[in-house]
Scaffold this motif. Sequence first.
Motif, PDB file in Angstrom:
ATOM      1  N   ASN A   1      97.115 151.726  66.986  1.00 35.06           N
ATOM      2  CA  ASN A   1      95.688 151.664  66.709  1.00 35.06           C
ATOM      3  C   ASN A   1      95.432 150.772  65.499  1.00 35.06           C
ATOM      4  N   LEU A   2      94.227 150.255  65.380  1.00 38.09           N
ATOM      5  CA  LEU A   2      93.858 149.365  64.288  1.00 38.09           C
ATOM      6  C   LEU A   2      92.594 149.897  63.635  1.00 38.09           C
ATOM      7  N   GLU A   3      92.600 150.014  62.311  1.00 40.21           N
ATOM      8  CA  GLU A   3      91.511 150.641  61.577  1.00 40.21           C
ATOM      9  C   GLU A   3      90.740 149.633  60.724  1.00 40.21           C
ATOM     10  N   ASP A   4      89.496 150.014  60.392  1.00 39.12           N
ATOM     11  CA  ASP A   4      88.657 149.317  59.406  1.00 39.12           C
ATOM     12  C   ASP A   4      88.570 147.812  59.677  1.00 39.12           C
ATOM     13  N   ILE A   5      87.985 147.476  60.824  1.00 42.93           N
ATOM     14  CA  ILE A   5      87.878 146.070  61.238  1.00 42.93           C
ATOM     15  C   ILE A   5      86.447 145.584  61.028  1.00 42.93           C
ATOM     16  N   ASP A   6      86.320 144.388  60.467  1.00 41.70           N
ATOM     17  CA  ASP A   6      85.018 143.714  60.345  1.00 41.70           C
ATOM     18  C   ASP A   6      84.983 142.553  61.326  1.00 41.70           C
TER      19      ASP A   6
ATOM     20  N   THR B   1      85.229 135.876  64.107  1.00 39.92           N
ATOM     21  CA  THR B   1      86.274 136.291  63.159  1.00 39.92           C
ATOM     22  C   THR B   1      86.413 137.801  63.166  1.00 39.92           C
ATOM     23  N   ALA B   2      87.666 138.289  63.166  1.00 38.65           N
ATOM     24  CA  ALA B   2      87.960 139.717  63.041  1.00 38.65           C
ATOM     25  C   ALA B   2      88.965 139.903  61.920  1.00 38.65           C
ATOM     26  N   LYS B   3      88.674 140.863  61.025  1.00 37.87           N
ATOM     27  CA  LYS B   3      89.571 141.109  59.893  1.00 37.87           C
ATOM     28  C   LYS B   3      89.724 142.612  59.683  1.00 37.87           C
ATOM     29  N   SER B   4      91.001 143.060  59.642  1.00 34.29           N
ATOM     30  CA  SER B   4      91.285 144.475  59.393  1.00 34.29           C
ATOM     31  C   SER B   4      91.627 144.657  57.913  1.00 34.29           C
TER      32      SER B   4
ATOM     33  N   ALA C   1      92.613 147.434  56.760  1.00 29.15           N
ATOM     34  CA  ALA C   1      93.730 148.376  56.721  1.00 29.15           C
ATOM     35  C   ALA C   1      95.072 147.653  56.744  1.00 29.15           C
ATOM     36  N   THR C   2      95.177 146.577  57.506  1.00 33.44           N
ATOM     37  CA  THR C   2      96.454 145.852  57.638  1.00 33.44           C
ATOM     38  C   THR C   2      96.396 144.453  57.041  1.00 33.44           C
ATOM     39  N   ASN C   3      95.223 144.044  56.565  1.00 36.54           N
ATOM     40  CA  ASN C   3      95.021 142.709  56.003  1.00 36.54           C
ATOM     41  C   ASN C   3      95.344 141.613  57.025  1.00 36.54           C
ATOM     42  N   GLN C   4      95.046 141.901  58.303  1.00 31.75           N
ATOM     43  CA  GLN C   4      95.222 140.895  59.349  1.00 31.75           C
ATOM     44  C   GLN C   4      93.880 140.227  59.637  1.00 31.75           C
ATOM     45  N   GLU C   5      93.960 138.988  60.089  1.00 29.88           N
ATOM     46  CA  GLU C   5      92.727 138.252  60.410  1.00 29.88           C
ATOM     47  C   GLU C   5      92.946 137.394  61.651  1.00 29.88           C
ATOM     48  N   TRP C   6      91.922 137.360  62.497  1.00 32.07           N
ATOM     49  CA  TRP C   6      91.957 136.549  63.711  1.00 32.07           C
ATOM     50  C   TRP C   6      90.690 135.711  63.776  1.00 32.07           C
ATOM     51  N   LYS C   7      90.838 134.460  64.256  1.00 28.64           N
ATOM     52  CA  LYS C   7      89.684 133.579  64.409  1.00 28.64           C
ATOM     53  C   LYS C   7      89.732 132.931  65.792  1.00 28.64           C
ATOM     54  N   TRP C   8      88.567 132.856  66.410  1.00 28.07           N
ATOM     55  CA  TRP C   8      88.458 132.220  67.717  1.00 28.07           C
ATOM     56  C   TRP C   8      87.251 131.283  67.742  1.00 28.07           C
TER      57      TRP C   8
END
Length: 392
Positions: A221-226, A277-280, A282-289
Amino acid sequence: MINKRKILRLIVVMIGVFLLSLIFMITKAQVGLAVSVKPILPKNQHNSQATYYDLRMKPGQKQDVQMELTNSSDKEEQVTLEINDATTNDAGDIDYSDRSKSVPRDKSLGISFKDIATTEAKLTIPAKKTITTTVRLDMPEKQFDGMILGGIKVVSSEKNIETSDSNNKEKQAKKTYIVAVKLTETDTPVVAKLNLLDVVFSKESNKNIIKATIQNDQAVNLEDIDFKADVYKKNSDKIFAQTKVTGYRMAPNSSFIFVIDGEKQGFKAGKYQIDLTAKSKATNQEWKWDKELEITKSENKKIENTAIDSEKGKIMFYTIICVITFVLLLLLLLLLLILRKRKEKRYEEALSYKKKKRDRNNKNSQRKKKPKANKVDDGRKKRPANSKRLKR
């Protein structure tokens, strides 16, 4: 004339009944479940602080986990149990309810909770009693990393008998309790990965929107996503529309629809550039499309026609409701007029009767008071009938 006091009393009584019903409903809602659910955590509970099942399992392991169901009411309760997979709903939260009818199984989901868990479908809990039910877990033979996430849904149906109804109808108020279940086999870290699966043009609430389908294809699971979406018209540096959301969560191996709002102007026919853009946190991960989308006039027209048809259906529905309400009001008014006429007629008849009675009484009174005629005295005296004639 209608008795105003009676009408006022009737209105007061109706308001009182409404308020009492409202208080009863609020009180009933605050009472909550008649059936309470308590998971019995086994020895292989991985997180002892969790109130849900967080179990460390082994490949091929078979285990029965138990739950206590307590009925605190004075009557027996019927409950149903469901085994559901965890999904991500469009509000950006992990959902343990059954969404299989509206949401297809995600293609990335290899092993689901539904695949390995079974339980009784229905149970009867006697009044003021506690029973124990079992959920059977049958793990796959092949070891996996990450987690299997699901939920046990307990639905209590409370029966309410409508005695005021001539048909004595029985209604049910369903109340739900969900116990989450997390199953793991290893401590091998699994990193979430988000994918942009699709971007389409649509319409909701009379507004042209863009729907982006975002997937988490990993068993974690992935938490706290903007999420943030910037939409530009083709070959323009000026932001045409922007949508932001914060604090979203995603279940393992699931997807959801992120709605990009066209704001006041909406999305018309034309070409658009979408930067998502999606950024978690909780895990400090970021995705851009980056995605290009062309809305054709025919698509726009089709969506508008669909919306118009939907709007026409709503207008027709509300029109029918208004007509029925108007007819009922007319009938009520007609009934009141008929009742008023009858009352006025009875009132007039009563007045006429009183008048006639009063006239008769007056005539009788006048007859009694009429003086007797005076007798004329001709100087003669009547001889008593038994007197004898005098001799000369």
